[in-house]
Design an enzyme around this catalytic site. Structure first.
Site, mmCIF file in Angstrom:
data_model
loop_
_atom_site.group_PDB
_atom_site.id
_atom_site.type_symbol
_atom_site.label_atom_id
_atom_site.label_comp_id
_atom_site.label_asym_id
_atom_site.label_seq_id
_atom_site.Cartn_x
_atom_site.Cartn_y
_atom_site.Cartn_z
ATOM 1 N N TYR A 32 113.807 39.485 32.009
ATOM 2 C CA TYR A 32 112.903 39.303 33.160
ATOM 3 C C TYR A 32 112.072 38.028 32.983
ATOM 4 O O TYR A 32 111.628 37.410 33.955
ATOM 5 C CB TYR A 32 112.006 40.543 33.352
ATOM 6 C CG TYR A 32 111.449 40.627 34.757
ATOM 7 C CD1 TYR A 32 112.297 40.672 35.864
ATOM 8 C CD2 TYR A 32 110.085 40.657 34.988
ATOM 9 C CE1 TYR A 32 111.794 40.736 37.158
ATOM 10 C CE2 TYR A 32 109.573 40.716 36.276
ATOM 11 C CZ TYR A 32 110.434 40.762 37.353
ATOM 12 O OH TYR A 32 109.920 40.813 38.636
ATOM 13 N N LYS A 74 104.463 38.236 37.895
ATOM 14 C CA LYS A 74 104.169 39.520 38.563
ATOM 15 C C LYS A 74 102.855 40.106 38.046
ATOM 16 O O LYS A 74 102.156 40.801 38.793
ATOM 17 C CB LYS A 74 105.313 40.517 38.341
ATOM 18 C CG LYS A 74 106.628 40.133 39.031
ATOM 19 C CD LYS A 74 106.531 40.091 40.542
ATOM 20 C CE LYS A 74 107.899 40.048 41.212
ATOM 21 N NZ LYS A 74 107.813 39.735 42.641
HETATM 22 N N1 LIG Z 1 115.655 43.701 43.370
HETATM 23 C C1 LIG Z 1 114.894 44.269 42.441
HETATM 24 O O1 LIG Z 1 115.362 44.892 41.500
HETATM 25 C C2 LIG Z 1 113.391 44.167 42.553
HETATM 26 C C3 LIG Z 1 112.602 45.076 41.828
HETATM 27 C C4 LIG Z 1 111.222 44.992 41.927
HETATM 28 C C5 LIG Z 1 110.646 44.003 42.719
HETATM 29 N N2 LIG Z 1 111.453 43.140 43.409
HETATM 30 C C6 LIG Z 1 110.792 42.126 44.249
HETATM 31 O O2 LIG Z 1 111.094 42.381 45.603
HETATM 32 C C7 LIG Z 1 110.915 41.196 46.352
HETATM 33 C C8 LIG Z 1 112.094 40.989 47.279
HETATM 34 O O3 LIG Z 1 113.261 40.731 46.533
HETATM 35 P P1 LIG Z 1 114.663 41.417 46.828
HETATM 36 O O4 LIG Z 1 115.074 42.081 45.558
HETATM 37 O O5 LIG Z 1 114.620 42.193 48.080
HETATM 38 O O6 LIG Z 1 115.648 40.177 46.954
HETATM 39 P P2 LIG Z 1 116.052 39.266 48.221
HETATM 40 O O7 LIG Z 1 116.789 38.107 47.651
HETATM 41 O O8 LIG Z 1 116.730 40.057 49.247
HETATM 42 O O9 LIG Z 1 114.636 38.816 48.781
HETATM 43 C C9 LIG Z 1 113.902 37.739 48.239
HETATM 44 C C10 LIG Z 1 113.371 36.983 49.426
HETATM 45 O O10 LIG Z 1 112.523 35.905 48.995
HETATM 46 C C11 LIG Z 1 112.688 34.890 49.952
HETATM 47 N N3 LIG Z 1 112.179 33.604 49.483
HETATM 48 C C12 LIG Z 1 112.488 32.941 48.337
HETATM 49 N N4 LIG Z 1 111.856 31.751 48.312
HETATM 50 C C13 LIG Z 1 111.132 31.673 49.482
HETATM 51 C C14 LIG Z 1 110.278 30.696 50.059
HETATM 52 N N5 LIG Z 1 110.061 29.513 49.461
HETATM 53 N N6 LIG Z 1 109.699 30.957 51.257
HETATM 54 C C15 LIG Z 1 109.925 32.115 51.892
HETATM 55 N N7 LIG Z 1 110.741 33.087 51.408
HETATM 56 C C16 LIG Z 1 111.330 32.859 50.220
HETATM 57 C C17 LIG Z 1 114.209 34.847 50.186
HETATM 58 O O11 LIG Z 1 114.522 34.170 51.369
HETATM 59 C C18 LIG Z 1 114.507 36.332 50.246
HETATM 60 O O12 LIG Z 1 114.450 36.789 51.576
HETATM 61 C C19 LIG Z 1 110.691 40.082 45.326
HETATM 62 O O13 LIG Z 1 109.300 39.859 45.196
HETATM 63 C C20 LIG Z 1 111.238 40.695 44.054
HETATM 64 O O14 LIG Z 1 110.657 40.125 42.886
HETATM 65 C C21 LIG Z 1 112.810 43.204 43.343
#
Ligand SMILES: NC(=O)c1ccc[n+]([C@@H]2O[C@H](COP(=O)([O-])OP(=O)(O)OC[C@H]3O[C@@H](n4cnc5c(N)ncnc54)[C@H](O)[C@@H]3O)[C@@H](O)[C@H]2O)c1
Length: 260
Positions: A161, A168
């Site tokens: 990570y 985070k």
């Molecule tokens: N997937 C997991 O296992 C997980 C677990 C816990 C938390 N998260 C968090 O959830 C959130 C969403 O991620 P996800 O897993 O749905 O993946 P995802 O790739 O579907 O979503 C990430 C989003 O961030 C956007 N993004 C990146 N750079 C950007 C910018 N400069 N301006 C605007 N938007 C931008 C992308 O366009 C995308 O829509 C993130 O904060 C991620 O850290 C994910």
């Protein structure tokens, strides 16, 4: 008394949803839940390349506002909030589901992270939430709720990570400070901490399948989380009935975080 006579518990609420990249995105799970409970949506997409994947999803949600948003680009955040003010004159729910770190920095050790990579990850994944809270504040005249997505790796060392851990941790701390600052205006602030989900963002994390396997084996629920599980939890927190819950990190992880 809270009106429970209808299931449209978010009826008349206006929600901004950022972070939908495709139908696997956590933000998509949240958008579906907000809409199912009756909210009107504003949906953003990153750029022209991703627009084609987000357009049908925004159409399915009958989104009233559909706009580009790259939080790194000067003026784009302001343009989204301007459009919301013009169209709705208010905002009730804001979802920040955005994270980014350059691959080389994300996949290397924290001690090797470049200054540029660290600052960019902090800007896009943490500062953007603070900025969005600032822009949402004047629109949340009757209170509201702000959400951001975090992960267990903020306070525990999770293999691979890496730099997203400190980022985070800052985001969760910002959640508490913003909750304290905006609480008197009836604005609640939540960090949501889902278990691992196979999304595009997750594909940047090395050996992600191992993380999924461990999550399933260790969580008391013995099951992986879905984007719909996350969406329903977030929608609940956006309801008037949850108005005295704020500032916390809510785990939607099948109980993984309580296990040693
Ligand atoms: N997937 C997991 O296992 C997980 C677990 C816990 C938390 N998260 C968090 O959830 C959130 C969403 O991620 P996800 O897993 O749905 O993946 P995802 O790739 O579907 O979503 C990430 C989003 O961030 C956007 N993004 C990146 N750079 C950007 C910018 N400069 N301006 C605007 N938007 C931008 C992308 O366009 C995308 O829509 C993130 O904060 C991620 O850290 C994910």
């Amino acid at each position: 008394m809270i009106d429970l006579s209808s299931l449209a518990l978010l009826k008349e609420k206006k929600a901004l949803v950022t972070g939908i990249a495709n139908e696997h995105s956590i933000a998509w799970g949240c958008a579906k839940a907000f809409r199912a409970f009756g909210a009107d949506l504003a949906v953003t997409y990153l750029n022209d390349k991703t627009k084609q994947y987000v357009t049908p999803l925004a159409e399915e949600m009958e989104a009233s506002i559909f706009m580009p948003l790259n939080v790194h680009n000067e003026g784009e955040l302001e343009a989204v909030f301007d459009a919301i003010e013009k169209k709705w004159g208010k905002l009730d729910i804001m979802l920040h589901s955005i994270a980014f770190a350059p691959k080389a920095d994300l996949q290397g050790r924290v001690v090797d992270c470049s200054k540029e990579g660290f600052l960019l990850a902090m800007e896009l994944s943490c500062w953007s939430f603070i900025r969005m809270a600032k822009l949402a504040e004047p629109l949340m005249k009757d209170g509201g709720s702000l959400f951001t997505m975090t992960y267990y790796g903020s306070h525990m060392v999770v293999e691979n990570y890496n730099i997203m851990g400190p980022v985070k941790a800052a985001l969760e701390s910002a959640t508490r400070y913003v909750a304290a600052e905006l609480g008197p205006k009836g604005i609640r602030v939540h960090a949501i901490s889902p278990g691992p989900l196979k999304t595009r963002a997750a594909s940047g994390i090395s050996d992600f399948d191992k993380l999924l396997h461990k999550a399933q084996m260790k969580a008391p629920s013995r099951s992986l989380v879905s984007i719909d599980d996350v969406g329903v939890a977030v929608a609940f927190l956006a309801m008037d009935g949850a108005k005295l819950i704020t500032g916390d990190t809510l785990y939607v992880d099948g109980g993984y975080h309580i296990m040693d």
